[in-house]
Scaffold this active site. Structure first.
Site, PDB file in Angstrom:
ATOM      1  N   LYS A  34       4.249   7.007  -2.833  1.00  0.00           N
ATOM      2  CA  LYS A  34       4.072   7.523  -1.465  1.00  0.00           C
ATOM      3  C   LYS A  34       5.370   7.645  -0.672  1.00  0.00           C
ATOM      4  O   LYS A  34       5.527   8.569   0.108  1.00  0.00           O
ATOM      5  CB  LYS A  34       3.054   6.680  -0.703  1.00  0.00           C
ATOM      6  N   ARG A 128      -4.947  -6.105   6.771  1.00  0.00           N
ATOM      7  CA  ARG A 128      -4.986  -4.653   6.715  1.00  0.00           C
ATOM      8  C   ARG A 128      -6.309  -4.344   6.042  1.00  0.00           C
ATOM      9  O   ARG A 128      -7.341  -4.765   6.545  1.00  0.00           O
ATOM     10  CB  ARG A 128      -3.762  -4.073   6.014  1.00  0.00           C
TER      11      ARG A 128
HETATM   12  C1  LIG Z   1       2.257   1.128  -0.295  1.00  0.00           C
HETATM   13  C2  LIG Z   1       1.312   0.321  -1.038  1.00  0.00           C
HETATM   14  C3  LIG Z   1       1.751  -0.408  -2.162  1.00  0.00           C
HETATM   15  C4  LIG Z   1       3.176  -0.425  -2.621  1.00  0.00           C
HETATM   16  O1  LIG Z   1       3.933  -1.294  -1.820  1.00  0.00           O
HETATM   17  P1  LIG Z   1       5.466  -1.630  -2.182  1.00  0.00           P
HETATM   18  O2  LIG Z   1       5.831  -2.700  -1.224  1.00  0.00           O
HETATM   19  O3  LIG Z   1       6.240  -0.377  -1.987  1.00  0.00           O
HETATM   20  O4  LIG Z   1       5.497  -2.090  -3.577  1.00  0.00           O
HETATM   21  C5  LIG Z   1       0.799  -1.126  -2.863  1.00  0.00           C
HETATM   22  N1  LIG Z   1      -0.487  -1.157  -2.478  1.00  0.00           N
HETATM   23  C6  LIG Z   1      -0.952  -0.482  -1.412  1.00  0.00           C
HETATM   24  C7  LIG Z   1      -2.387  -0.558  -1.058  1.00  0.00           C
HETATM   25  C8  LIG Z   1      -0.069   0.284  -0.650  1.00  0.00           C
HETATM   26  O5  LIG Z   1      -0.521   0.947   0.406  1.00  0.00           O
END
Ligand SMILES: *Cc1c(COP(=O)(O)O)cnc(C)c1O
Length: 357
Positions: A34, A128
């Site tokens: 992302k 969250r």
């Molecule tokens: C963005 C995201 C991740 C990845 O997080 P990082 O800190 O970049 O490894 C993993 N799980 C969810 C649900 C996310 O939204």
């Protein structure tokens, strides 16, 4: 035009080292794309490095990767209710926390004659996304009753909103929930996704990962660090992304603005330190392109301030001239913004580099 140089070989190396590291205790990886808008060549580098899934929070990014011919299992990290049809069509697995959304997904899965796979997210303190542990059994019962939904696992996400650290306590809580659910519903949960780049320390220190067999990693792969204290992970490249901007003004000026000080462009009343007369340069890059606070100069250049389209640097010891280029390392927030800015050109450098850190 400012540009971001992206070393695909370094990203592949990082994915490979992390896949091997986590693989030692049976943990598979989802490469999270992302922050780079689902850039297909970066997803490909992650896949070459050994990640088993590509995960993204935006369906548009997943569509982009599929159109580019990326072939892997795609996971959607954030389920948009109104895009349920596109999710069923484009995504193999989605993360879920609401029955209403699962009903929509089941409805469209039926219409397309397929089963849609889901991972149910559990709330373990970060506040969250997640079903509260006390509600999980009832939630699972309702989900399992949906005709075209297949529950392939459960997961949790920490250290994102609440900054809660993944530790023995919350990880074993997740593991125990797996046992409870499997017993209660006589099902097998295949994917137990324990978290993200913040799980590194837990992984290194835990005597037993128990049921946890998956992590979703973005920042670790892209920037080579864990995310509790942003420490570099040994052996990983931390400079796979380099941002370059052009000097468009270089002049000797006073360091103290003159005239009456009011609000700046962003509504703050600035204050300045008088350092006398110094060389200052302006870069053609601004807050519309990056999170300026997340830029780190590789040459210890000091950022004095910024506006929408300009960054002002102290260049007293560097003698930068108009037309020179300045480059920066980026943190996650800056990377996210830079990759999203249409004004920054993305350039891929494939040459293999042995330089680490
Ligand atoms: C963005 C995201 C991740 C990845 O997080 P990082 O800190 O970049 O490894 C993993 N799980 C969810 C649900 C996310 O939204």
């Amino acid at each position: 035009m400012p540009r971001i140089e992206i070393s695909l070989s370094q990203i592949r190396d990082n994915a490979e080292i992390l896949s091997e590291l986590y693989g030692q205790k049976g943990i598979s990886l989802m490469g999270v794309s992302k922050a780079v808008l689902g850039e297909p060549s970066i997803a490909e580098a992650m896949i070459q490095g050994g990640v088993k899934f590509i995960a993204d929070s935006r369906i548009e990014n997943i569509q982009r990767m599929k159109t580019a011919g990326i072939s892997t299992k795609f996971v959607l990290l954030r389920t948009p209710l109104s895009q349920a049809e596109a999710v069923v069509k484009n995504v193999d697995i989605s993360l879920n926390t609401e029955i209403k959304t699962l009903e929509e997904l089941s409805y469209y899965a039926k219409a397309y004659h397929k089963n849609h796979q889901v991972i149910i997210m559990v709330e373990l303190g970060d506040l969250r996304e997640g079903v509260l542990p006390g509600d999980l059994s009832q939630f699972m019962r309702k989900t399992l009753a949906l005709s075209h939904i297949e529950v392939v696992g459960i997961g949790c996400n920490l250290a994102c909103y609440g900054g809660i650290k993944p530790d023995e306590k919350n990880m074993s809580k997740l593991s125990k929930l797996v046992d409870t659910l499997e017993k209660e519903f006589t099902i097998k949960l295949e994917i137990i996704s324990g978290g993200n780049s913040a799980n590194y320390e837990w992984y290194k220190s835990t005597p037993d990962v128990s049921n946890i067999n998956n992590l979703r990693l973005g920042e670790s792969i892209l920037l080579g660090c864990e995310t509790l204290s942003r420490k570099a992970i040994p052996g990983l490249h931390t400079r796979a992304f380099q941002l370059f901007a052009e000097v468009i003004e270089s002049k000797i000026k006073p360091s103290l603005p003159f005239g009456e000080i009011c609000q700046d462009a962003f509504g703050n009343v600035p204050s300045f330190q008088d350092r006398g007369i110094r060389r200052r340069v302006i870069l053609a890059l601004g807050r519309q392109d990056v999170l300026v606070s997340g830029l780190k100069s590789n040459h210890k250049l000091e950022i004095l301030g910024s506006s929408s389209d300009h960054i002002i640097l102290d260049s007293q010891n560097h003698n930068l001239q108009v037309g020179d280029e300045v480059n920066f390392n980026l943190d996650y927030g800056s990377l996210l913004a830079a990759m999203t800015s249409p004004f920054i050109k993305k350039e891929f450098v494939n040459c293999y580099s042995h330089v680490v850190g």
